[in-house]
Design an enzyme around this catalytic site. Sequence first.
Site, PDB file in Angstrom:
ATOM      1  N   GLU A   1       1.476   3.360   3.050  1.00 17.70           N
ATOM      2  CA  GLU A   1       1.935   2.730   4.297  1.00 17.70           C
ATOM      3  C   GLU A   1       3.440   2.561   4.166  1.00 17.70           C
ATOM      4  OE1 GLU A   1      -0.535  -0.748   4.713  1.00 17.70           O
ATOM      5  OE2 GLU A   1      -2.356   0.456   4.492  1.00 17.70           O
TER       6      GLU A   1
ATOM      7  N   GLU B   1       1.410  -5.426  10.520  1.00 19.10           N
ATOM      8  CA  GLU B   1       0.928  -4.047  10.640  1.00 19.10           C
ATOM      9  C   GLU B   1       1.826  -3.384  11.672  1.00 19.10           C
ATOM     10  OE1 GLU B   1      -1.479  -2.750   8.877  1.00 19.10           O
ATOM     11  OE2 GLU B   1      -2.524  -4.492   8.065  1.00 19.10           O
TER      12      GLU B   1
ATOM     13  N   HIS C   1       2.906  -3.654   6.439  1.00 20.42           N
ATOM     14  CA  HIS C   1       1.863  -2.642   6.282  1.00 20.42           C
ATOM     15  C   HIS C   1       1.857  -1.659   7.456  1.00 20.42           C
ATOM     16  CE1 HIS C   1      -0.604  -4.499   2.960  1.00 20.42           C
ATOM     17  NE2 HIS C   1       0.251  -5.460   3.228  1.00 20.42           N
TER      18      HIS C   1
ATOM     19  N   HIS D   1       0.874  -1.163   0.000  1.00 23.02           N
ATOM     20  CA  HIS D   1       0.000   0.000   0.000  1.00 23.02           C
ATOM     21  C   HIS D   1       0.915   1.218   0.000  1.00 23.02           C
ATOM     22  CE1 HIS D   1      -3.312  -2.717   1.788  1.00 23.02           C
ATOM     23  NE2 HIS D   1      -3.478  -2.571   0.488  1.00 23.02           N
TER      24      HIS D   1
HETATM   25 ZN   LIG Z   1      -1.851  -2.098   4.091  1.00 17.88          ZN
END
Ligand SMILES: [Zn+2]
Length: 456
Positions: A99, A316, A226, A96
Amino acid sequence: MEMRFTWPLLLLLLPVALLLSGQGVRAAHTGDFQHHRYEELVRALFSVQSECPYVTRIYSIGRSVEGRHLYVLEFSDNPGIHEALEPEFKYVGNMHGNEVLGRELLIQLAKFLCEEYRAGNERITRLIHDTRIHILPSMNPDGYEVAAQQGPEFNGYLVGRGNFREVDLNRNFPDLNALLYYYEKSNGRNHHLPLPDNWEEQVEPETRAVINWMQNYNFILSANLHGGAVVANYPFDKSREIRIRGKTTYSATPDDKLFKKLAKTYSYAHSWMHKGWNCGDYFEEGITNGARWYSLSKGMQDFNYLYTNCFEITLELSCDKFPPASALHKEWMANREALISYLEQVHHGVKGMIYDDNNNPISDAVIAVAGINHDITSGADGDYFRLLLPGTYTLTVSAPGYQASTKQVTVGPAEAILLNFTLKTAPKGTNQNLKSQHSKKSQTTAKVSAANPGPR
Ligand SMILES: [Zn+2]
């Protein structure tokens, strides 16, 4: 397709790389961390490559929509070569585009591995000698540029998330979960599920490049970095049930216990992820099953598990998707040990060679573990790697034209146990040697029984 650098281009970039390498080293010591736009990212990678030329290689797995290269920095004692029994590992950042912490952490990781290798750090030296490490700091360089144009303070939740065509790359992989969930009910194939015929037209260039990459390397372990939360998320991402409003359901893989342990390896080695309370959310021990959190289709981690031998989790790493440069040093210190510890997990379980009775390696042999409905296959060199938790297991290896072989093995908490198999050619007249005289149907049956041995 893989692309190597031509020498003239390399020589052109070398002075820049040499100039920057001094800065890179200083930055690591003073904590003077910066965000890297595309050109700076490329320079940083080449700088590491020129600092550690004997243990690194740079290659491109393809280009983004806007033509930016998806560069990978490889660390190995023999860059560019797969050595039998040496597992392949990958880190993927910035899928992404907005990110960005993963991208910066992977640049730091590359610098760190190089510097520590040069300094003779035993742990890092061993890691580079025993592992082939592939680092893709940005899978979505176009999205990043859109997000970086806005900068940290003004970055919205979605600007730059997708690629140039605003497609979310983590919703862009072929959906193999639907096929698996169907096969689970019909005792069908449990690994290396087939892609749709026209898959290349269905995915974005960045996704296609990553799938080709997976086809060219026998990756064993991976993480996909991420931001927007702080938690280690493991497969499956896609729920098995149709979602009932407001309710999520845990979607376990046959390797659920192993995935939990992999996720915990990261969360506990991270300075605060394991504490559970982060960004206003609570995740026990800092981990979560993907579907339990929220179900998503066509994600990358499920695809890794269903299409390849690779086990991937999704990390994350920060509440703030685009943290200010001033936060990067602290983040690096919080993630450094976790990034290394997770990498070391590729050396657990069982590995070995699959030979025929003339000692020729057999590729694409199927390795089944009794009680775990997820087989893996041997690589081009006849080597296999089966990540497993400590315990005693029964492994059955089979390949078309050979008699299956079964062995018991006890896995400890330390290094992977070495377990080789030699497969005897199936005697004539058995189902393995069926030729044209027999019906298509009986051939199919023979193939299925060879690929799915053991009690299931
Ligand atoms: Zn992401």
